[in-house]
Design a protein around this motif. Structure first.
Motif, PDB file in Angstrom:
ATOM      1  N   SER A 143      44.763  32.006  48.577  1.00 23.22           N
ATOM      2  CA  SER A 143      44.431  30.826  49.491  1.00 23.22           C
ATOM      3  C   SER A 143      44.454  31.073  51.192  1.00 23.22           C
ATOM      4  O   SER A 143      44.125  30.339  52.189  1.00 23.22           O
ATOM      5  N   LEU A 144      45.168  32.373  51.248  1.00 25.38           N
ATOM      6  CA  LEU A 144      45.623  32.631  52.604  1.00 25.38           C
ATOM      7  C   LEU A 144      44.607  33.423  53.516  1.00 25.38           C
ATOM      8  O   LEU A 144      43.724  34.027  52.974  1.00 25.38           O
ATOM      9  N   ASP A 145      44.770  33.066  55.004  1.00 24.75           N
ATOM     10  CA  ASP A 145      44.140  33.823  55.962  1.00 24.75           C
ATOM     11  C   ASP A 145      44.742  35.192  56.316  1.00 24.75           C
ATOM     12  O   ASP A 145      44.084  36.052  56.868  1.00 24.75           O
ATOM     13  N   LEU A 146      45.817  35.311  56.076  1.00 24.29           N
ATOM     14  CA  LEU A 146      46.556  36.354  56.290  1.00 24.29           C
ATOM     15  C   LEU A 146      47.973  36.590  55.781  1.00 24.29           C
ATOM     16  O   LEU A 146      48.591  35.611  55.444  1.00 24.29           O
ATOM     17  N   ALA A 147      48.253  37.587  55.136  1.00 21.35           N
ATOM     18  CA  ALA A 147      49.456  37.910  54.390  1.00 21.35           C
ATOM     19  C   ALA A 147      50.349  38.810  55.352  1.00 21.35           C
ATOM     20  O   ALA A 147      50.023  39.782  55.887  1.00 21.35           O
ATOM     21  N   ILE A 148      51.696  38.561  55.297  1.00 27.25           N
ATOM     22  CA  ILE A 148      52.726  39.267  56.131  1.00 27.25           C
ATOM     23  C   ILE A 148      53.834  39.691  55.298  1.00 27.25           C
ATOM     24  O   ILE A 148      54.361  39.045  54.591  1.00 27.25           O
ATOM     25  N   SER A 149      54.401  41.012  55.358  1.00 30.47           N
ATOM     26  CA  SER A 149      55.358  41.602  54.865  1.00 30.47           C
ATOM     27  C   SER A 149      56.301  42.116  56.001  1.00 30.47           C
ATOM     28  O   SER A 149      55.886  42.968  56.578  1.00 30.47           O
TER      29      SER A 149
END
Length: 359
Positions: A212-218
């Motif tokens: 569902s995300l527009d961007l994933a961050i680690s």
């Protein structure tokens, strides 16, 4: 199917009763292959072999990087150090990342026994969902609440992002990521992010939340070997911004953006660059990421390497040989480090065979 026998062992807390049960099971089964998973499992596998309770060879699976033993729990650090002396009992040491292999070799794990097999992803579980182009932008950061995951840097970057894109949501999930975590909620309040951050805790459907995300961050600061959260987002066709830790660069290839660890400004700048792209371009980045996982890190591909390893290990007369280098190594290969001596954890290896290329 396989028969599963539980030792009812508390995580990281071996007990005499559990060890006796393990030895009893091993004596009854007389396994031809003894595989240990992570440090305590590797120690147990070595002990089974040491006491001649199995008739097969030992395989160790090490699935994390090792930046500093001081960062590990005391018990885990003792096991990690002790495994150097048990290593002669193991025939093959598999790692899921190139960096992890170099780091363990640097503290005395035998390089000649190293075999690289990366993590694989179930592409029926981790898959894209229909894109929703309306509503707030959704950014995700998933993982347990530990110093390694560096949530403070992520939230500081989130505060910078909201200054440019006020209509942004941040979805956090994992063990300890809920309203009972006062350290986390206080940090969110200090950064005035209460109206932007959603805490999901141990969410029951992480694949759907990821998709569902527009961007994933680690935002991890250390300790990552092969970052599953990055590969999972990529498999869901979600663009990724990640800190340059472990083998994140290898997993991402050219489909995402790398930034230095512990740098909120760099993290925010990279995120804003992707979030301000036209929707079609952002989605194209995500689909490129999905294609990379399909090509190099799908679960069936990785399982073939474990199948081959188990088949080889089950034969007393068949040596484990390095897989091909050169052109054949551009796809995912179960590959050996060919250096005859342990290398520094920070020095590059001219003889390190990668799986896929990073471009």
């Amino acid at each position: 199917g396989a028969t599963v026998l539980s030792l009812d062992l508390p995580a990281g807390q071996p007990t005499p009763r559990a060890l006796l049960r393990l030895f009893r099971i091993a004596w009854q089964i007389r396994p031809t292959v003894i595989m240990g998973w992570m440090y305590h499992g590797c120690l147990a596998a070595a002990l089974v072999n040491l006491f001649r309770l199995g008739q097969g060879r030992v395989i160790w699976n090490i699935r994390q990087s090792l930046y500093d033993l001081a960062l590990e729990k005391r018990g885990s650090a003792l096991v990690i150090k002790s495994l150097r002396w048990f290593a002669p009992l193991a025939r093959t040491l598999t790692y899921n990342s190139q960096l992890s292999a170099r780091q363990h070799e640097a503290i005395g794990y035998p390089a000649r026994k190293t075999l690289l097999i990366p993590n694989g992803f179930d592409l029926t579980k981790w898959r894209p969902q229909p894109n929703l182009t309306s509503g707030p932008l959704r950014i995700g950061r998933f993982g347990r609440f530990t110093p390694m995951k560096d949530y403070p840097t992520f939230l500081q970057a989130a505060a910078l992002i909201t200054q440019k894109l006020p209509n942004t949501e941040f979805h956090l999930a994992g063990s300890g990521i809920d309203a009972t975590n006062t350290a986390l909620t206080q940090l969110i309040a200090d950064l005035h992010l209460q109206n932007h951050v959603h805490l999901h805790g141990d969410h029951p459907d992480i694949p759907a939340l990821t998709a569902s995300l527009d961007l994933a961050i680690s935002s991890s600061a250390f300790g990552e070997g092969f970052p599953n959260v990055v590969g999972e987002a990529m498999a869901c066709a979600v663009p990724v911004v990640a800190t340059d830790i472990g083998d994140t660069a290898w997993v991402l290839g050219d489909t995402g953006t790398l930034v230095p660890p512990k740098d909120p400004q760099a993290l925010a700048t990279a995120a804003l660059k992707i979030l301000t792209l036209p929707v079609e371009q952002r989605q194209a980045l995500g689909h490129q990421a999905r294609t990379r996982i399909e090509s190099h890190f799908s679960l069936p591909t990785i399982l073939t390497h474990f199948d081959a390893l188990l088949s080889i290990e089950g034969s007393a007369d068949t040596p484990v040989r390095p897989h091909p280098t050169g052109a054949a190594a551009n796809g995912v290969q179960a590959s050996r480090l060919h250096s005859p001596t342990a290398q520094s954890a920070s020095s590059p290896s001219s003889q390190l065979t990668p799986f896929p290329s990073q471009t």
